[in-house]
Design an enzyme around this catalytic site. Structure first.
Site, mmCIF file in Angstrom:
data_model
loop_
_atom_site.group_PDB
_atom_site.id
_atom_site.type_symbol
_atom_site.label_atom_id
_atom_site.label_comp_id
_atom_site.label_asym_id
_atom_site.label_seq_id
_atom_site.Cartn_x
_atom_site.Cartn_y
_atom_site.Cartn_z
ATOM 1 N N ASP A 156 13.177 0.180 -2.733
ATOM 2 C CA ASP A 156 13.316 1.405 -3.520
ATOM 3 C C ASP A 156 14.345 2.357 -2.938
ATOM 4 O O ASP A 156 14.694 3.344 -3.579
ATOM 5 C CB ASP A 156 11.949 2.114 -3.617
ATOM 6 N N ASP B 210 -3.245 3.178 -6.765
ATOM 7 C CA ASP B 210 -4.028 1.957 -6.670
ATOM 8 C C ASP B 210 -5.441 2.142 -7.231
ATOM 9 O O ASP B 210 -5.913 1.343 -8.041
ATOM 10 C CB ASP B 210 -4.076 1.465 -5.226
#
Length: 905
Positions: free
Chosen positions: A197, A609
């Site tokens: 990223d 998550d």
């Protein structure tokens, strides 16, 4: 470069979202078009196993009755006694110190409520086991129609995420990738994707070096059955490396591979300097070329040419990602997308090595390597890239087009595969009878490099071996980030299959289904709105769903696929497919779609998550907790006090965000089971306990200073209730330690850090969350000073670092105030009032607080047991402010320090 197109869908019917077929065989209808020719050959002979007795791939073992029955009895006993205790406390106020009584009552009621949310979901803990031999018999053994023994296991796509090579060393990431490439799973079924990223050339070239070393490392692991298959972890193992090895050439091979690995590390560590020197040379050449051009054009020779300080690749071209010297369209938040297939998809037929082509003799060893893809998504100013969740969703889309593995396993860059057969163990649950409604398999997180005493409960075994195992007996464990194997179809926001309600006939259940079978509210016209405009992505969805089903080799399998369906080679990748994969990682692709809102990893929380797992459970899916005998994955964790507090702060902040969002368990659907709902509700509520915990930690000091106690007198009923509650707590802890398989010291470390984090990180997270919700204010708690480690050779040197952070203020004040109160009360009792019963009551609770804060105090002392001056400055200032505030609000309480009047407090 050869690449594989995993769109196996054949002719695609946009109106039905199913596969066109010309076959009249209902069992095989659609099978030829979906998976190529050869369907009849696969079905011949394989179906012969359907009459054999069913062999389960996994088993569930409830906790022993001698443990679980007393455990449940103690839970309900403590619950009942808590009710009597709180009733007695409410109807018997302390009129001499009504303020002290009221604060304690409010805190105790909340603690009881919090304990119920945490304890009740633990009523049904279970253990699971797998049978890898049965899995091998079902999927890997040669059959009459499969003499070559090609595997019928579904494909698995591995996702590894990284963002900054300065904070996440490329060597660590490379070792993680090598452990994945060497996993014990059919090579042709594995595809590995790394998301960079940060778009750094350093990461890109480190991955290229890892691919080169994998040519030697992966066959070496297969030849000698190496474990673990992370080279750094393997070569640092203590003990005899030849133990269990039977091949006579092992020592020679190991010596050669270790020498190559040392050279590999040198190359990786030298990449930053190599890239810098290369870029400087190319930039200097560009400056000379520009200067020559200016001179030839008659420009002023004194004019200094301006050339961008670009970052150059080894082939003499500009790096498309972020440059070392950030420039427009080449910075971390503004760069083009990069997708490179570094290892092409392997052939379906094994390729064995020989003694001539390699440094090591790999005769008879399969030397194929899995597919490996480097991905750095496009980033542009003005777009919300949604941090890690956005990067994971880009990998979901790109992998759907390139490999389309029906299962996805995500790992952090510092978590490597420690058990090469862990994927097979997870597959035992997915491919077992009734496994079609499992959305993910969560493996426990295990950590290395933590100090032997685990001062700050970094191993977190109470959560991973206790809470998660208990949730496994309900609807399943929560998703906690790394080490989780997903069913790709569940990530696409579909409900779990329900064969009893399917619209197709029973004999057709083994073929790809239509749009209405997946989602009655979704038709072909809504596909772009949900998934984007990629046709290849839409075509891959029913294929992934079909390939992820269990094998229908027994009448009990109500929703399966034909045996042998996944033994057919796939078509190679082409340029069109790769170009489509590049387009789905663009920053604009998610515009006006449901990615991040409903599909894939969910946006809007720092703990994406937990939210992602909650959404799946809320749609009716269930999850499984897989604890393997040998740890499946291992990673690193922050062992420094400040880093640990900031880690917990991030988790708690996410929980507060969840509580104030539509992902609150109170708003869940009826598909979320009651006890599972309580568990998720606890996830969102537990940080708020910090308010009551801080108040309760100050109560002993207030009691000691004022000469009063939370009760007017030590009544026999108060002591009886308190004793029963305490004994029940200890009994529950002992039984939980037994069925969870953890140690008493680990349990105690968890209790200590619960108070430390509750009075610091959880409190800060609540303040941060409330300010964000009420006023829209974003605040952060950052480090303000740091002292470097003194011993670089000490692997635990980071444990002794003292980094000041504002999170430390509340625990410091609590400790100092309680110590001061103990001294004052002891002196007053000894030389004045003589009320030892009141002193003992307050001193007991104050000591309870200080015992829990002991690891925190050790962390402040550092290696030399010397506390930074700033700690005393802040603690002194805040203690003075609290003292002045106390005297201003309750001037009569000053008399409590003397002996004349103790009732005015």
């Amino acid at each position: 470069m050869s690449m594989t197109k995993r769109n196996q869908g054949g002719d695609f019917d946009q109106n039905q979202w199913s596969f066109e077929t010309n076959s009249t065989n209902e069992y095989d209808d659609g099978f030829h078009d979906a998976y190529g020719d050869g369907g009849d050959e696969r079905l011949q002979g394989d179906i012969e196993n359907t009459d054999k007795p069913w062999k389960p791939l996994s088993r569930v073992f409830p906790i022993k009755t001698s443990i679980i029955v007393p455990y449940r009895i103690l839970i309900f006993t403590r619950l009942i006694v808590l009710g009597f205790f709180l009733h007695w406390r409410i109807v018997n106020p302390n009129n001499n110190a009504i303020w002290l009584w009221l604060m304690s009552i409010v805190c105790e009621v909340w603690f009881a409520f919090s304990w119920i949310l945490d304890q009740i979901p633990k009523l049904c803990p279970i253990n699971r086991s797998t049978d890898l031999e049965v899995l091998r018999e079902k999927f890997d053994l040669p059959l009459s129609s499969n003499p070559t023994g090609r595997s019928d296991l579904p494909g698995v796509d591995f996702f590894v995420s990284t963002a900054d090579p300065e904070k996440e060393p490329p060597l660590t990431t490379a070792n993680t990738i090598l452990s994945i490439l060497a996993v014990d799973y059919p090579v042709e079924k594995v595809a590995c994707y790394i998301s960079d990223d940060g778009g750094a050339l350093l990461t890109f070239e480190a991955m290229a070096e890892a691919c080169c070393f994998a040519d030697l490392w992966v066959p070496f692991c297969k030849k000698h059955n190496i474990e673990p298959r992370n080279p750094d972890a393997y070569f640092n193992l203590k003990g005899d490396p030849t133990k269990g090895k039977t091949r006579p050439d092992f020592v020679k091979d190991r010596r050669k591979v270790k020498r190559e690995y040392e050279e590999f590390k040198v190359r990786i560590n030298g990449l930053p300097d190599a890239i810098r020197r290369r870029s400087e040379a190319f930039n200097a050449r560009e400056e000379m070329t520009l200067l020559k051009h200016l001179r030839e054009s008659g420009a002023d020779p004194m004019e200094n040419p301006k050339v961008q300080k670009a970052t150059w690749m080894a082939d003499g071209t500009h790096w498309h990602g972020a440059w070392s010297n950030a420039a427009k369209e080449h910075s971390k938040g503004d760069h083009a997308g990069v997708l490179q297939v570094m290892l092409k998809p392997p052939s379906y037929d094994p390729i064995t090595g020989n003694s001539e082509d390699q440094l090591v003799d790999f005769t008879g060893v399969d030397i194929r390597l899995p597919m490996f893809v480097y991905v750095s998504r496009e980033k542009r100013p003005g777009y919300d890239h949604n941090k890690k969740a956005g990067a994971m969703n880009c990998l979901v889309r790109a992998s759907a087009i390139l490999s389309n593995g029906p299962f996805i396993l995500n790992l952090d860059c510092d978590h490597y595969i420690n058990n090469c057969r862990a994927i097979r163990e997870g597959m035992c649950f997915m491919m077992d009878q009734g496994g079609e409604d499992i959305c993910y398999i969560q493996f426990p997180q295990r950590f290395e490099g933590i100090d032997p005493s685990d001062r700050y409960a970094n191993h977190n075994t109470v959560f991973f071996d206790g809470n998660m195992r208990a949730l496994d007996g309900l609807q399943g464990p929560v998703y906690v980030g790394t080490g989780c194997m997903f069913r790709r179809f569940a990530l696409y926001a579909f409900d779990p299959p329900n064969p009893a309600k399917m619209t197709v006939a029973k004999e057709n259940e083994t073929q790809p289904l239509t749009t209405s079978d997946f989602d009655p509210n979704l038709d072909v016209n809504l596909l772009p709105k949900r998934f984007g405009n990629s046709t290849m992505l839409a075509e891959s969805i029913p294929v992934a769903e079909f390939q992820g089903r269990p094998i229908a080799d027994h009448p009990d399998i109500k929703f399966g696929r034909p045996p042998g369906a996944l033994r057919v080679p796939r078509d190679p990748l082409d340029a069109v497919t790769v170009a489509e994969a590049v387009s789905v990682i663009s920053c604009w692709y998610e515009d006006k779609t449901e990615w991040g809102e409903r599909v894939g990893w969910i946006y809007g929380s720092v703990t994406e998550d937990v939210v992602t797992g909650f959404r799946m459970h809320n749609r009716g899916w269930r999850s499984v907790y897989c604890i393997t005998k040998r740890d499946a994955f291992r990673g690193s964790a922050p062992i420094n006090l400040t880093d640990r507090l900031h880690q917990v702060l991030r988790w708690a902040t996410g929980s507060v965000e969840i509580f104030f969002s539509r992902n609150n368990a109170l708003l869940a659907s009826t598909k979320l089971k009651f006890l599972q709902r309580l568990a998720y509700l606890n996830v969102g509520i537990y940080p708020f306990t910090s308010f009551f915990l801080i108040v309760y930690c100050f109560l002993p000091a207030m009691s000691l200073i004022s000469g009063q106690f939370i009760v007017q007198e030590l009544n026999i009923w108060f002591l009886v209730y308190l004793m029963i509650i305490t004994f029940c707590l200890f009994g529950l802890a002992l039984l939980e330690v037994r069925w969870a398989g953890i140690g008493l010291e680990e349990w105690w470390r968890n209790e200590q850090f619960w108070l430390i984090s509750g009075t610091s990180s959880h409190f800060a997270a609540c303040i941060q969350g409330l300010l964000k919700v009420i006023a829209g204010i974003e605040i952060s708690f950052t480090l303000t000073s740091k002292s470097a480690g003194e011993d670089e050779d000490d692997i635990y040197a980071d444990l002794y670092l003292v980094k000041w952070t504002s999170l430390m203020i509340p625990p410091i004040v609590i400790a100092l105030v309680n110590i001061a109160a103990l001294v004052i009360a002891f002196a007053r009792t000894l030389f004045g009032s003589g009320k030892w019963n009141m002193f003992i009551g307050g001193a007991f609770f104050a000591s309870w607080v200080l015992c829990h804060l002991y690891p925190f105090a050790k962390g402040l002392m550092g290696r030399r047991r010397k506390t930074p001056t700033i700690v005393f400055v802040w603690a002194g200032l805040i203690s003075i402010i609290i003292s002045l505030l106390w005297m201003a609000l309750n001037p009569g309480g000053i008399n409590a320090l003397g002996t004349t009047d103790t009732n005015d407090g």
